[in-house]
Design a protein around this motif. Structure first.
Motif, PDB file in Angstrom:
ATOM      1  N   ARG A  88      -2.395  -1.287   7.946  1.00 13.58           N
ATOM      2  CA  ARG A  88      -3.848  -1.456   7.866  1.00 13.58           C
ATOM      3  C   ARG A  88      -4.314  -1.904   6.495  1.00 13.58           C
ATOM      4  N   GLY A  89      -3.373  -2.287   5.645  1.00 12.01           N
ATOM      5  CA  GLY A  89      -3.717  -2.782   4.325  1.00 12.01           C
ATOM      6  C   GLY A  89      -4.250  -1.716   3.392  1.00 12.01           C
ATOM      7  N   LEU A  90      -3.948  -0.453   3.664  1.00  8.33           N
ATOM      8  CA  LEU A  90      -4.436   0.646   2.836  1.00  8.33           C
ATOM      9  C   LEU A  90      -3.391   1.146   1.852  1.00  8.33           C
ATOM     10  N   ALA A  91      -2.217   0.545   1.854  1.00 10.26           N
ATOM     11  CA  ALA A  91      -1.154   0.892   0.911  1.00 10.26           C
ATOM     12  C   ALA A  91      -0.267  -0.335   0.755  1.00 10.26           C
ATOM     13  N   PRO A  92       0.360  -0.514  -0.418  1.00  8.10           N
ATOM     14  CA  PRO A  92       1.249  -1.659  -0.618  1.00  8.10           C
ATOM     15  C   PRO A  92       2.510  -1.531   0.220  1.00  8.10           C
TER      16      PRO A  92
END
Length: 205
Positions: A60-64
């Motif tokens: 979800r693009g909330l962590a690399p």
């Protein structure tokens, strides 16, 4: 499978239904729906292990991509999920909001910067971006999810929040028209249950 009935293998993730209506637009709703009740009494927890929680945030693009959560961080994410679910349920049922849940969401909001900082790089010049040190990845993710939960619960979409009307499903959705099912699967199951109840006179589960 463990005695608790929680399904954790990657292969069984295929059993998870697609995102409920509104979950793509609202990551907080997606978080609330990351615990899935399956037929037969099984449960699928998309945050059940540190690896599961990491995968969920990365997708979800909330962590690399190179993030690797530990159990304490995965537990914080699951705890926020519980608080968001409690607030959504209160909004749907018209009950007072839990002070504990409100405090938890506000605490997550207060732990992250509210604006991207101004940076200078010799090759790119001035840019604005937020830093994400390894030890703050989860803080930023929780802050983003908490902010979306606050927007969802206080904004125009709050009136459309609904619980999926197809037991044993425990997911939430944004209602569109009269539809109150989170997926085609749940809709089919609800219609089948109603048809069976009409034929037999048995109460719907």
């Amino acid at each position: 499978m463990k005695a608790s009935g929680t399904v954790r293998t990657v292969e069984l993730l295929d059993l998870a239904p697609p995102p409920a209506p509104g979950a793509v637009e609202h990551p907080a709703l997606d978080l609330a729906d990351s615990a899935v009740a399956l037929p037969g009494g099984q449960r699928l927890d998309l945050l059940g292990t540190p690896e599961d929680a990491t995968r969920w945030l990365v997708e979800r693009g909330l962590a690399p991509d190179d993030a690797a959560l530990q159990e304490v961080c995965a537990g914080r994410l699951r705890a926020l999920r519980g608080h968001v679910r409690a607030l959504i349920a209160a909004r749907i049922d018209g009950h007072p909001a839990s002070t504990e849940a409100l405090d938890a969401v506000n605490e997550a909001l207060s732990r992250v910067p509210t604006a991207a900082l101004l940076r200078w790089d010799s090759s790119t010049g001035f840019t604005r971006r937020s830093t994400h040190p390894t030890d703050q990845i989860v803080d930023h993710a929780l802050g983003t999810l908490a902010a979306d939960a606050a927007d969802l619960l206080s904004g125009p979409d709050a009136a459309r929040l609904a619980a999926c009307d197809s037991p044993p499903c425990i997911r939430y959705l944004l209602r569109s028209g009269r539809r109150q099912w989170c997926s085609v699967r749940c809709g089919d199951r609800a219609r089948a249950a109603r048809a069976y109840a009409r034929r037999t006179g048995a109460p719907r589960a």
